[in-house]
Design a protein around this motif. Structure first.
Motif, mmCIF file in Angstrom:
data_model
loop_
_atom_site.group_PDB
_atom_site.id
_atom_site.type_symbol
_atom_site.label_atom_id
_atom_site.label_comp_id
_atom_site.label_asym_id
_atom_site.label_seq_id
_atom_site.Cartn_x
_atom_site.Cartn_y
_atom_site.Cartn_z
ATOM 1 N N UNK A 401 63.451 -54.602 75.927
ATOM 2 C CA UNK A 401 63.022 -53.318 75.372
ATOM 3 C C UNK A 401 61.505 -53.254 75.204
ATOM 4 N N UNK A 402 60.894 -54.357 74.816
ATOM 5 C CA UNK A 402 59.454 -54.384 74.589
ATOM 6 C C UNK A 402 58.650 -54.687 75.854
ATOM 7 N N UNK A 403 59.335 -54.965 76.970
ATOM 8 C CA UNK A 403 58.644 -55.225 78.225
ATOM 9 C C UNK A 403 58.242 -56.668 78.436
ATOM 10 N N UNK A 404 58.627 -57.555 77.522
ATOM 11 C CA UNK A 404 58.340 -58.983 77.728
ATOM 12 C C UNK A 404 59.115 -59.485 78.938
ATOM 13 N N UNK A 405 60.381 -59.104 79.031
ATOM 14 C CA UNK A 405 61.211 -59.373 80.200
ATOM 15 C C UNK A 405 61.413 -58.079 80.973
ATOM 16 N N UNK A 406 61.395 -58.185 82.304
ATOM 17 C CA UNK A 406 61.648 -57.001 83.123
ATOM 18 C C UNK A 406 63.135 -56.770 83.326
ATOM 19 N N UNK A 407 63.927 -57.817 83.148
ATOM 20 C CA UNK A 407 65.380 -57.722 83.271
ATOM 21 C C UNK A 407 66.007 -58.751 82.352
ATOM 22 N N UNK A 408 67.226 -58.528 81.943
ATOM 23 C CA UNK A 408 67.862 -59.485 81.048
ATOM 24 C C UNK A 408 68.258 -60.752 81.797
ATOM 25 N N UNK A 409 68.597 -61.781 81.054
ATOM 26 C CA UNK A 409 68.924 -63.093 81.609
ATOM 27 C C UNK A 409 70.347 -63.449 81.190
ATOM 28 N N UNK A 410 71.163 -63.973 82.095
ATOM 29 C CA UNK A 410 72.498 -64.420 81.690
ATOM 30 C C UNK A 410 72.414 -65.455 80.576
ATOM 31 N N UNK A 411 73.268 -65.313 79.588
ATOM 32 C CA UNK A 411 73.295 -66.209 78.443
ATOM 33 C C UNK A 411 74.668 -66.865 78.375
ATOM 34 N N UNK A 412 74.704 -68.200 78.406
ATOM 35 C CA UNK A 412 75.979 -68.923 78.422
ATOM 36 C C UNK A 412 75.954 -70.030 77.382
ATOM 37 N N UNK A 413 77.155 -70.540 77.090
ATOM 38 C CA UNK A 413 77.282 -71.674 76.181
ATOM 39 C C UNK A 413 77.959 -72.833 76.906
ATOM 40 N N UNK A 414 77.815 -74.019 76.328
ATOM 41 C CA UNK A 414 78.500 -75.198 76.864
ATOM 42 C C UNK A 414 79.189 -75.916 75.719
ATOM 43 N N UNK A 415 80.463 -76.220 75.908
ATOM 44 C CA UNK A 415 81.216 -76.981 74.922
ATOM 45 C C UNK A 415 81.916 -78.144 75.610
ATOM 46 N N UNK A 416 82.060 -79.224 74.890
ATOM 47 C CA UNK A 416 82.726 -80.416 75.419
ATOM 48 C C UNK A 416 84.239 -80.232 75.315
ATOM 49 N N UNK A 417 84.872 -79.926 76.451
ATOM 50 C CA UNK A 417 86.320 -79.732 76.466
ATOM 51 C C UNK A 417 87.036 -80.820 77.252
#
Length: 631
Positions: A401-417
């Motif tokens: 929104x503020x223009x720091x990023x031009x596009x969003x970035x995928x956000x993921x998590x990692x868990x020990x399964x």
């Protein structure tokens, strides 16, 4: 008789050669390509787009069988020893002369070759191209003490690669390379010497694992004989003029000629190297598995070392200089420049009594790196703790929104399964030959200590707030093709296990808090965010370094995307952008490390003037071309 219109419809190519490979005569050697004028402009453009392989010495006028700019008293059709004859891209025969061939329909009288009907009487329309050869620099390598295994063994292997040349018109083919084994401690010497001979293919276009070029077996060259490596030798690859032969094969002209690979036309031009400059290459090992070296100019290397010095300043007096390792920033960024897909992780829940427990160091540096990597065309993914998903999602949305990023970035998590969780996260279908990411970067990320816990610098155990993202770095150490980078300012951050003995000996609570998980590269900074800013600046410097870009593109010159440089400039860190990110973090309740203040500060240092001045200095140094010659 062949009319001009019929000639224009035919692709007739002639290459000229004399057997002078491995002969030191102090003069420039060349191959010769002869085309009908209708194809001449396209071939010249093809050479311009692929200059490492096809370094153009001279283009003749139509019908000009002499080449006075390069040699006197020469009819190039009958001056060197052997030619290959192609029809429709297929090799028909080798001949000792082109004299008489192409003069009339009886073209085979002197050569024993009978051309297909209608291919005679074409010389007045032919344009001759003279291309530089690498055999000229071998003597200089020997003078510098670099062993010449090719000459020692009397062999010269040439290989078709999976690297496509930049196509122009009907000219489209894979790049062909030669391989010369070079002792590892002399690779930089070889690169510097050959860089000074741009018309003899210049510096190497690849150093390391041949599979990265699509070459399966060095013992099976496509042309010539294989050169055996000695213990300690590294395979070094130069672009090769036999690329023109592949262009003939792929474009399939009705008639074509080439030099017999390994045989050259000897000119009268002295083989004089260029003077040294700030563009002279420096060579660095950036990966052991697969083996890969990279090149960058002396100017760019000098600037990145200055960036590394700036971020090593320690205004908080934490003793971080004791953990410094020379050129970790440089090697990290060279590796990232070769990357395709990068996973970045951050998050240090030092304020375990607050919600959220995270600190303001880490996310700004992560976003700065991500912004530049995306501008360079890399795929970027952010990896975070399950507890911090909402916080990071809001931060990413605010950055867009503020223009720091031009596009969003995928956000993921990692868990020990399970025991293979990390492998399946890092690789498609858990297959080690199909990595999902080629680089993992941790910046100000809680790192696992030797006892399995996670500690802040005061020695508080925060394990309950940290997901085992360390497992990804541990697994990556055994997976070919995945490089890991850690950025930290205290020694308890993920990746800083590379310097854990120094942390234990020299940092407060070091024997307890030291991260035990090593990264391939450990960048130390006075504040971790500064390391992220420096990575972004260094990546920009490498993009604007002609020496590095030539190496990265394998000596080709593809068209540049419109507006790319403007995009890269606006992707550099700036005071306004970093202030906006910090403001977002404060609004989200994230506190400063050390003090716990909910304020515009990082690691107890105020944004103005400490961090803002540091950002300004890094960017000014990056954009100043006055001292290094980097554009």
């Amino acid at each position: 008789m062949l009319t001009a219109a019929r000639v224009a419809r035919r692709s007739v190519v002639f290459l000229r050669s004399i057997t002078t490979s491995h002969v030191d005569l102090g003069r420039q050697q060349a191959t010769v390509v002869i085309l009908p004028s209708a194809l001449a402009n396209d071939f010249k453009a093809f050479c311009s787009r692929n200059p490492a392989a096809l370094s153009l010495l001279y283009r003749s006028q139509p019908g000009e069988t002499s080449c006075l700019p390069l040699a006197s008293n020469v009819d190039i059709r009958n001056y060197i020893s052997q030619y290959c004859v192609f029809e429709n891209g297929r090799l028909q025969k080798t001949v000792p002369s082109l004299k008489g061939l192409g003069d009339d329909s009886r073209a085979g009288a002197d050569t024993g070759v009978v051309l297909s009907e209608g291919l005679g009487a074409c010389w007045p329309d032919m344009v001759f191209f003279y291309l530089g050869s690498s055999f000229g620099f071998e003597a200089r390598l020997r003078e510098a003490g670099v062993p010449d295994r090719n000459v020692e063994q009397g062999k010269n292997g040439m290989y078709k690669t999976a690297v496509p040349c930049v196509p122009v018109g009907g000219f489209n083919c894979p790049l062909v390379v030669t391989m010369r084994p070079v002792p590892a401690d002399m690779v930089t010497t070889a690169a510097k010497i050959t860089h000074l001979n741009p018309y003899a293919h210049g510096a190497p276009i690849h150093i390391g694992d041949p599979a990265l070029l699509g070459i399966r077996d060095l013992s099976q060259p496509d042309y010539g004989g294989p050169v055996e490596r000695h213990a300690g030798d590294v395979p070094v690859f130069w672009a090769c003029g036999v690329t023109a032969v592949e262009a003939i094969r792929n474009s399939k002209p009705p008639l074509a000629f080439s030099h017999s690979p390994g045989s050259m036309f000897l000119t009268d031009i002295p083989d004089t190297p260029l003077p040294t400059s700030q563009l002279s290459p420096c060579c660095f090992l950036i990966s052991q598995d697969p083996l890969l070296y990279s090149l960058a100019s002396e100017g760019a290397v000098g600037k990145i070392r200055q960036l590394e010095k700036v971020i090593g300043e320690d205004p908080g007096n934490r003793g971080i200089k004791a953990l410094f390792v020379q050129d970790e920033l440089l090697r990290s960024c060279l590796a990232l420049s070769h990357s395709t897909s990068v996973a970045i992780t951050t998050g240090f829940p030092t304020h375990y009594m607050h919600s959220p427990p995270d600190e303001t160091d880490g996310p700004p540096g992560a976003l700065a790196m991500a912004t530049m990597l995306i501008a360079l065309g890399k795929q970027v993914t952010m990896v975070t703790d399950k507890r911090a998903v909402q916080l990071n999602q809001e931060l990413l949305e605010e950055a867009v929104r503020t223009g720091v990023l031009k596009t969003t970035i995928p956000l993921v998590t990692f868990e020990d399964s399970g025991p293979d969780s990390a492998l399946h996260f890092l690789c498609h279908e858990g297959d080690p030959t199909k990595p999902r990411f080629d680089h993992l970067v941790a910046i100000e990320r809680s790192g696992r200590a030797a006892d399995g816990n996670y500690y802040n610098m005061r020695g508080a155990n925060i394990k309950h707030l940290v997901d085992p993202i360390d497992d990804l770095f541990v697994a990556a150490a055994d997976l070919p093709g995945i490089t890991t980078i850690g950025i930290g300012d205290g020694g308890n951050e993920l990746g800083m296990g590379k310097v854990k003995e120094k942390v234990k000996a020299l940092m407060p609570n070091g024997s307890l808090v030291a991260c035990d998980v090593a990264a391939d590269y450990a960048i130390t900074a006075g504040v971790s965010n500064w390391g992220g800013y420096a990575v972004a600046c260094a990546l920009y410097l490498l993009y604007t370094c002609p020496t590095h870009q030539r190496y990265l593109r394998r000596g080709t010159e593809p068209a540049t995307s419109p507006g790319l440089m403007d995009n890269l400039l606006t992707s550099l860190p700036s005071v306004d952008k970093e202030e906006a990110v910090l403001s977002s973090l404060v609004r989200l309740g994230v506190r400063s490390g050390g003090t716990g203040n909910l304020a515009m500060e990082v690691d107890a240092l105020p944004f103005h003037p400490t961090h803002s001045d540091l950002v300004s200095r890094l960017v000014a140094l990056t954009l100043d071309s006055g001292t290094t010659g980097v554009p």
